[in-house]
Enzyme design. Structure first.
Site, short mmCIF file in Angstrom:
data_model
loop_
_atom_site.label_atom_id
_atom_site.label_comp_id
_atom_site.label_asym_id
_atom_site.label_seq_id
_atom_site.Cartn_x
_atom_site.Cartn_y
_atom_site.Cartn_z
N ARG A 1 -49.44 80.32 -23.79
CA ARG A 1 -50.06 81.59 -23.43
C ARG A 1 -48.96 82.57 -23.06
NH1 ARG A 1 -55.33 81.61 -21.59
NH2 ARG A 1 -54.96 83.84 -21.79
N ARG B 1 -41.25 93.49 -12.28
CA ARG B 1 -42.68 93.21 -12.32
C ARG B 1 -43.36 93.69 -11.02
NH1 ARG B 1 -43.67 87.28 -14.50
NH2 ARG B 1 -45.75 88.20 -14.81
N ALA C 1 -45.39 80.71 -9.00
CA ALA C 1 -46.07 81.56 -8.00
C ALA C 1 -45.74 81.14 -6.57
CB ALA C 1 -47.57 81.53 -8.23
N GLU D 1 -32.23 78.74 -8.00
CA GLU D 1 -33.60 79.22 -8.28
C GLU D 1 -33.58 79.95 -9.63
OE1 GLU D 1 -34.88 81.85 -5.17
OE2 GLU D 1 -36.60 82.61 -6.31
N TYR E 1 -43.23 85.13 -21.30
CA TYR E 1 -42.49 83.90 -21.02
C TYR E 1 -41.88 83.25 -22.26
CZ TYR E 1 -44.84 84.37 -16.53
OH TYR E 1 -45.29 84.84 -15.32
N PRO F 1 -46.44 75.82 -10.59
CA PRO F 1 -47.75 75.92 -11.23
C PRO F 1 -47.79 76.80 -12.47
CG PRO F 1 -47.73 77.04 -9.10
CD PRO F 1 -46.47 76.27 -9.20
N ASN F 2 -48.53 76.33 -13.42
CA ASN F 2 -48.84 77.00 -14.69
C ASN F 2 -47.70 76.95 -15.71
OD1 ASN F 2 -51.56 77.90 -14.02
ND2 ASN F 2 -50.55 79.23 -12.53
N HIS G 1 -35.93 82.04 -12.61
CA HIS G 1 -37.16 82.67 -13.11
C HIS G 1 -36.94 83.10 -14.54
CE1 HIS G 1 -38.92 82.51 -9.21
NE2 HIS G 1 -37.78 82.96 -8.71
N ASN H 1 -37.75 76.32 -10.49
CA ASN H 1 -38.57 77.49 -10.77
C ASN H 1 -39.90 77.24 -10.08
OD1 ASN H 1 -40.17 79.55 -11.64
ND2 ASN H 1 -39.63 79.35 -13.82
O1 CA2 Z 1 -40.61 84.27 -14.35
C1 CA2 Z 1 -40.83 83.14 -13.86
O2 CA2 Z 1 -40.26 82.13 -14.22
C2 CA2 Z 1 -41.92 83.02 -12.78
O3 CA2 Z 1 -41.48 82.05 -11.83
C3 CA2 Z 1 -43.16 82.53 -13.50
C4 CA2 Z 1 -44.38 82.46 -12.59
C5 CA2 Z 1 -44.58 83.75 -11.80
O4 CA2 Z 1 -45.65 83.58 -10.88
C6 CA2 Z 1 -43.32 84.16 -11.06
O5 CA2 Z 1 -43.58 85.38 -10.40
C7 CA2 Z 1 -42.16 84.31 -12.03
C8 CA2 Z 1 -45.65 82.20 -13.43
C9 CA2 Z 1 -45.58 80.98 -14.27
C10 CA2 Z 1 -46.78 80.97 -15.15
O6 CA2 Z 1 -46.41 80.44 -16.37
C11 CA2 Z 1 -47.20 80.71 -17.44
C12 CA2 Z 1 -46.71 80.32 -18.67
C13 CA2 Z 1 -47.43 80.58 -19.78
C14 CA2 Z 1 -48.67 81.18 -19.70
C15 CA2 Z 1 -49.16 81.55 -18.48
C16 CA2 Z 1 -48.43 81.30 -17.34
#
Ligand code: CA2
Length: 145
Positions: free
Chosen positions: A19, A108, A78, A99, A24, A11-12, A101, A75
């Site tokens: 964003r 974090r 969340a 996996e 990221y 997700p996201n 990230h 990946n």
């Molecule tokens: O670091 C990573 O790849 C994560 O899997 C990214 C997740 C986070 O919940 C994990 O703890 C670590 C969040 C992905 C959200 O992606 C976004 C990308 C751009 C803007 C907002 C969120």
């Protein structure tokens, strides 16, 4: 043997590059897909690239991978930190799982330090930015060749 590597994103991650570039980076998910497709092609593999904001859709894609994939890069975003369903699905998959990230989850918040998926993953990459996906692909193509 299948020459398809499934790359699954949670997700996201569809908002990558749009964003929070300080966390990221500026690359989009489409940029990552293109980079992986080129690298896979050079090694004689193909990529099935998938993103969903829905846990069950990711579980369904892992079930599909059981029949079609030589390996999985995931990946789970969340869902990494919450999803027993994704862990259970990965436990039914008999080939290598990596996996990835983008951020270093260990630098974090503490809730990001635990991963259900790591209980199944053969390798875990965190904090290398989007290059982490390439490192995972390099590992898998060498393992599977
Ligand atoms: O670091 C990573 O790849 C994560 O899997 C990214 C997740 C986070 O919940 C994990 O703890 C670590 C969040 C992905 C959200 O992606 C976004 C990308 C751009 C803007 C907002 C969120």
């Amino acid at each position: 043997m299948s020459k398809v590597i499934y790359v699954l994103n949670g997700p996201n991650l569809n908002l990558l590059g749009v964003r929070q570039p300080e966390v990221y980076g500026r690359e989009t998910l489409a940029d990552i897909q293109a980079m992986l497709e080129q690298s896979a092609r050079e090694s004689g593999f193909t990529i099935e690239f998938f993103q969903s904001n829905h846990e069950g859709a990711i579980v369904d894609k892992i079930h599909e991978a059981r029949e079609k994939a030589a390996g999985i890069i995931i990946n789970p975003a969340a869902y990494t930190h919450t999803s027993v369903a994704i862990l259970d699905a990965l436990n039914t998959f008999d080939a290598p799982v990596v996996e990835v990230h983008i951020s270093n989850v260990h630098k974090r918040e503490s809730f990001r330090h635990h991963s259900y998926v790591s209980l199944r993953a053969d390798g875990v990459i965190a904090g290398l930015g989007t290059r982490g996906y390439l490192a995972a692909l390099d590992y898998l193509t060498h393992q599977l060749s």
